[in-house]
Write a protein that holds these residues in place. Structure first.
Motif, PDB file in Angstrom:
ATOM      1  N   MET A  60      37.036  84.824  38.426  1.00 42.42           N
ATOM      2  CA  MET A  60      37.608  85.685  40.603  1.00 42.42           C
ATOM      3  C   MET A  60      36.802  84.470  41.987  1.00 42.42           C
ATOM      4  SD  MET A  60      36.776  89.534  41.967  1.00 42.42           S
ATOM      5  CE  MET A  60      37.483  90.173  40.987  1.00 42.42           C
ATOM      6  N   ASP A  61      37.375  83.815  42.128  1.00 39.69           N
ATOM      7  CA  ASP A  61      36.880  82.902  42.867  1.00 39.69           C
ATOM      8  C   ASP A  61      37.090  83.246  44.373  1.00 39.69           C
ATOM      9  OD1 ASP A  61      39.322  81.857  43.399  1.00 39.69           O
ATOM     10  OD2 ASP A  61      38.541  79.831  41.881  1.00 39.69           O
ATOM     11  N   LEU A  62      36.479  82.729  45.729  1.00 39.01           N
ATOM     12  CA  LEU A  62      36.880  82.756  47.044  1.00 39.01           C
ATOM     13  C   LEU A  62      38.762  82.341  47.333  1.00 39.01           C
ATOM     14  CD1 LEU A  62      33.796  82.041  49.001  1.00 39.01           C
ATOM     15  CD2 LEU A  62      34.959  83.948  48.579  1.00 39.01           C
ATOM     16  N   LEU A  63      39.124  81.147  46.925  1.00 37.26           N
ATOM     17  CA  LEU A  63      40.451  80.478  47.263  1.00 37.26           C
ATOM     18  C   LEU A  63      41.240  82.457  46.238  1.00 37.26           C
ATOM     19  CD1 LEU A  63      42.154  78.662  47.730  1.00 37.26           C
ATOM     20  CD2 LEU A  63      42.286  77.624  45.455  1.00 37.26           C
ATOM     21  N   SER A  64      40.849  82.966  45.085  1.00 35.88           N
ATOM     22  CA  SER A  64      41.972  83.629  44.999  1.00 35.88           C
ATOM     23  C   SER A  64      41.579  85.051  45.670  1.00 35.88           C
ATOM     24  CB  SER A  64      41.737  84.019  43.397  1.00 35.88           C
ATOM     25  OG  SER A  64      40.175  84.602  43.045  1.00 35.88           O
ATOM     26  N   LEU A  65      40.757  85.092  46.008  1.00 34.94           N
ATOM     27  CA  LEU A  65      40.433  86.588  47.242  1.00 34.94           C
ATOM     28  C   LEU A  65      41.464  86.051  48.165  1.00 34.94           C
ATOM     29  CD1 LEU A  65      36.797  87.488  46.487  1.00 34.94           C
ATOM     30  CD2 LEU A  65      38.815  88.267  45.289  1.00 34.94           C
ATOM     31  N   ARG A  66      41.138  84.912  48.705  1.00 42.81           N
ATOM     32  CA  ARG A  66      42.105  84.448  50.113  1.00 42.81           C
ATOM     33  C   ARG A  66      43.446  84.603  49.935  1.00 42.81           C
ATOM     34  NH1 ARG A  66      38.192  83.746  53.605  1.00 42.81           N
ATOM     35  NH2 ARG A  66      36.803  82.769  53.072  1.00 42.81           N
ATOM     36  N   TYR A  67      44.437  84.202  48.007  1.00 45.38           N
ATOM     37  CA  TYR A  67      45.789  84.223  48.126  1.00 45.38           C
ATOM     38  C   TYR A  67      45.855  85.344  48.381  1.00 45.38           C
ATOM     39  CZ  TYR A  67      46.110  79.144  46.888  1.00 45.38           C
ATOM     40  OH  TYR A  67      45.716  78.035  46.848  1.00 45.38           O
ATOM     41  N   ARG A  99      56.386  84.809  51.937  1.00 49.71           N
ATOM     42  CA  ARG A  99      55.681  84.879  53.272  1.00 49.71           C
ATOM     43  C   ARG A  99      54.951  84.001  53.285  1.00 49.71           C
ATOM     44  NH1 ARG A  99      58.535  89.747  55.150  1.00 49.71           N
ATOM     45  NH2 ARG A  99      61.171  88.763  55.171  1.00 49.71           N
ATOM     46  N   ALA A 100      53.899  84.409  52.028  1.00 52.03           N
ATOM     47  CA  ALA A 100      52.246  84.002  51.592  1.00 52.03           C
ATOM     48  C   ALA A 100      52.373  82.461  51.287  1.00 52.03           C
ATOM     49  CB  ALA A 100      51.844  85.198  50.301  1.00 52.03           C
ATOM     50  N   ALA A 101      52.825  82.093  50.678  1.00 52.79           N
ATOM     51  CA  ALA A 101      52.748  81.070  49.859  1.00 52.79           C
ATOM     52  C   ALA A 101      52.768  79.257  51.626  1.00 52.79           C
ATOM     53  CB  ALA A 101      53.568  80.522  48.615  1.00 52.79           C
ATOM     54  N   GLU A 102      54.184  79.758  51.996  1.00 52.66           N
ATOM     55  CA  GLU A 102      54.419  79.375  53.151  1.00 52.66           C
ATOM     56  C   GLU A 102      53.155  79.681  54.066  1.00 52.66           C
ATOM     57  OE1 GLU A 102      57.149  79.272  57.222  1.00 52.66           O
ATOM     58  OE2 GLU A 102      57.855  80.791  55.997  1.00 52.66           O
ATOM     59  N   GLU A 103      52.683  80.460  54.762  1.00 57.09           N
ATOM     60  CA  GLU A 103      51.163  80.294  55.243  1.00 57.09           C
ATOM     61  C   GLU A 103      49.732  80.064  54.889  1.00 57.09           C
ATOM     62  OE1 GLU A 103      47.842  84.014  55.741  1.00 57.09           O
ATOM     63  OE2 GLU A 103      49.519  84.568  56.784  1.00 57.09           O
ATOM     64  N   LEU A 104      49.719  79.705  53.504  1.00 58.82           N
ATOM     65  CA  LEU A 104      49.018  79.002  52.668  1.00 58.82           C
ATOM     66  C   LEU A 104      49.266  77.289  52.437  1.00 58.82           C
ATOM     67  CD1 LEU A 104      48.296  82.115  50.071  1.00 58.82           C
ATOM     68  CD2 LEU A 104      46.731  81.266  52.373  1.00 58.82           C
ATOM     69  N   ARG A 105      50.601  77.300  52.386  1.00 61.32           N
ATOM     70  CA  ARG A 105      50.848  75.589  52.293  1.00 61.32           C
ATOM     71  C   ARG A 105      50.846  75.970  50.490  1.00 61.32           C
ATOM     72  NH1 ARG A 105      49.401  72.786  57.335  1.00 61.32           N
ATOM     73  NH2 ARG A 105      50.609  73.980  59.521  1.00 61.32           N
ATOM     74  N   VAL A 106      50.947  76.666  49.684  1.00 58.62           N
ATOM     75  CA  VAL A 106      50.919  76.118  48.702  1.00 58.62           C
ATOM     76  C   VAL A 106      52.335  76.123  48.059  1.00 58.62           C
ATOM     77  CG1 VAL A 106      48.409  76.788  48.187  1.00 58.62           C
ATOM     78  CG2 VAL A 106      50.117  79.306  47.900  1.00 58.62           C
ATOM     79  N   LEU A 128      50.908  80.343  43.270  1.00 61.90           N
ATOM     80  CA  LEU A 128      50.605  81.575  43.892  1.00 61.90           C
ATOM     81  C   LEU A 128      50.701  82.795  43.066  1.00 61.90           C
ATOM     82  CD1 LEU A 128      48.857  82.693  46.728  1.00 61.90           C
ATOM     83  CD2 LEU A 128      51.636  83.001  48.075  1.00 61.90           C
ATOM     84  N   SER A 129      51.928  82.741  42.708  1.00 58.75           N
ATOM     85  CA  SER A 129      51.906  84.072  41.355  1.00 58.75           C
ATOM     86  C   SER A 129      51.049  84.109  40.516  1.00 58.75           C
ATOM     87  CB  SER A 129      53.205  84.045  41.300  1.00 58.75           C
ATOM     88  OG  SER A 129      54.915  83.848  42.219  1.00 58.75           O
ATOM     89  N   ARG A 130      51.081  82.592  40.430  1.00 61.93           N
ATOM     90  CA  ARG A 130      49.734  82.540  39.121  1.00 61.93           C
ATOM     91  C   ARG A 130      48.754  82.747  38.967  1.00 61.93           C
ATOM     92  NH1 ARG A 130      52.797  77.913  37.780  1.00 61.93           N
ATOM     93  NH2 ARG A 130      51.330  76.371  38.989  1.00 61.93           N
ATOM     94  N   VAL A 150      38.060  93.345  49.660  1.00 62.31           N
ATOM     95  CA  VAL A 150      37.937  92.258  50.009  1.00 62.31           C
ATOM     96  C   VAL A 150      38.148  91.899  51.356  1.00 62.31           C
ATOM     97  CG1 VAL A 150      39.784  89.880  49.925  1.00 62.31           C
ATOM     98  CG2 VAL A 150      39.394  91.097  48.087  1.00 62.31           C
ATOM     99  N   ASP A 151      38.788  92.213  52.261  1.00 58.71           N
ATOM    100  CA  ASP A 151      38.453  92.292  53.649  1.00 58.71           C
ATOM    101  C   ASP A 151      37.455  92.172  54.180  1.00 58.71           C
ATOM    102  OD1 ASP A 151      41.039  92.115  54.314  1.00 58.71           O
ATOM    103  OD2 ASP A 151      41.605  93.989  54.721  1.00 58.71           O
ATOM    104  N   ARG A 152      36.346  93.309  53.499  1.00 57.30           N
ATOM    105  CA  ARG A 152      34.895  93.488  54.015  1.00 57.30           C
ATOM    106  C   ARG A 152      34.082  92.375  53.007  1.00 57.30           C
ATOM    107  NH1 ARG A 152      32.416  98.619  51.945  1.00 57.30           N
ATOM    108  NH2 ARG A 152      34.169  98.856  53.110  1.00 57.30           N
ATOM    109  N   ALA A 153      34.417  91.908  51.949  1.00 58.42           N
ATOM    110  CA  ALA A 153      33.125  90.799  51.639  1.00 58.42           C
ATOM    111  C   ALA A 153      34.215  89.543  52.257  1.00 58.42           C
ATOM    112  CB  ALA A 153      34.184  90.575  50.202  1.00 58.42           C
ATOM    113  N   LEU A 154      35.329  89.022  52.546  1.00 54.14           N
ATOM    114  CA  LEU A 154      35.516  87.735  52.816  1.00 54.14           C
ATOM    115  C   LEU A 154      34.911  87.590  55.025  1.00 54.14           C
ATOM    116  CD1 LEU A 154      38.892  86.590  51.914  1.00 54.14           C
ATOM    117  CD2 LEU A 154      36.768  86.071  51.205  1.00 54.14           C
TER     118      LEU A 154
END
Length: 294
Positions: A1-8, A20-27, A32-34, A68-72
């Motif tokens: 588990m890393d920060l990137l996966s938490l933000r995703y 929609r999430a992929a479009e916002e994250l530009r990935v 993103l699904s993986r 996650v919201d609290r941690a980030l």
């Protein structure tokens, strides 16, 4: 588990939609699904209920999202605090508001006084503002609607009168005052549901026992005066704006509205206990003083 996966995960949970999430994250969507699948494997529970291409946050996901919201948000606060302490930059501040017209002059003056501070502005609905503030994506929110969210606090800045605007040549044009009874059957130019002008219109008509007839539904409240001037209907607006030079460029007749609660309450929101940078503190003080002086 890393920060990137938490933000995703946070983005997917907010949208409940991979593309929609992929479009916002530009990935890429497969990537993103993986990432989400690996995160679920690490946690040992599914975070979403899947129905074909549709996904919904389940009880495990909802519980995890709160943490996650609290941690980030805490990590973002730490970054800002260290930046301030180390003097690596001269600061930044971000504000979300339902309309940017209200803050145009205060922001202009703040930038002139603090040219080294980066100011970021976002126009958003109350729901999006509450999300961004709760997640630490913005420092402050300026709203006429009550924002709901854990740990959100506010200060009331302005309580201003709402006027009625009617087209020139309208049967009410030239009157000093009108009541809600005078508006029975009148088509109304207003915003879409969820924005304060629509909430106000719905309440005023309901309390008067009248039906709200929407003639034109818009996203940007300042456009309403142009639609009123075009003859599409009557509208409501803050007294300061309807009497300002900006509104005077469009021909219409402003009338005082004799109705209980015909007012707008403007509030400034922030997260209780969150780190507030020096730039954000100065901006908050400047914005508060500017708007309370109007």
């Amino acid at each position: 588990m890393d920060l990137l996966s938490l933000r995703y995960f946070q983005a997917v949970a907010r949208h409940e939609h991979i593309s929609r999430a992929a479009e916002e994250l530009r990935v890429a969507q497969p990537s993103l699904s993986r990432t989400i699948a690996r995160l679920e494997a690490d946690l040992g529970v599914p975070l979403f209920d899947r129905h074909g291409r549709r996904i919904r946050l389940n009880r495990f996901g909802a519980a995890f999202l709160r943490r996650v919201d609290r941690a980030l948000a805490e990590l973002e606060d730490a970054r800002r605090e260290l930046t301030d302490a180390a003097g690596l930059a001269r600061g930044s501040v971000s504000l979300a508001s339902e309309t940017l017209l209200t803050v145009t002059e205060p922001v202009k003056n703040f930038i002139a006084e603090h040219p080294g501070v980066a100011v970021r502005l976002f126009q958003a609905s109350p729901e999006v503002m509450a999300e961004r503030l709760s997640e630490g994506q913005v420092d402050l929110c300026l709203a006429s609607e009550a924002l709901e969210g854990p740990g959100l606090v506010h200060e009331e800045l302005v309580r201003e009168e709402i006027l009625l605007a009617v087209p020139l040549g309208h049967r009410l044009a030239g009157r000093r005052e009108a009541t809600m009874a005078d508006l029975a059957g009148e088509p109304v130019v207003t915003t879409r549901p969820g924005i304060w002008q629509r909430t106000l219109a719905e309440r005023l008509f309901s309390e008067a026992g009248l039906e709200l007839v929407v003639a034109c539904e818009i996203d940007e409240a300042t456009t309403a005066i142009e639609m009123v001037s075009a003859g599409l209907g009557v509208g409501f607006g803050p007294a300061w704006y309807l009497r300002s030079p900006l509104a005077s460029r469009t021909p219409f007749s402003p009338i005082r509205l004799a109705a209980p609660g015909a007012e707008r309450v403007l509030r400034l929101y922030w997260r209780e206990g969150a780190y507030v940078s020096e730039a954000a503190r100065r901006f908050r003080d400047h914005l508060t003083a500017s708007l309370m002086a109007t």
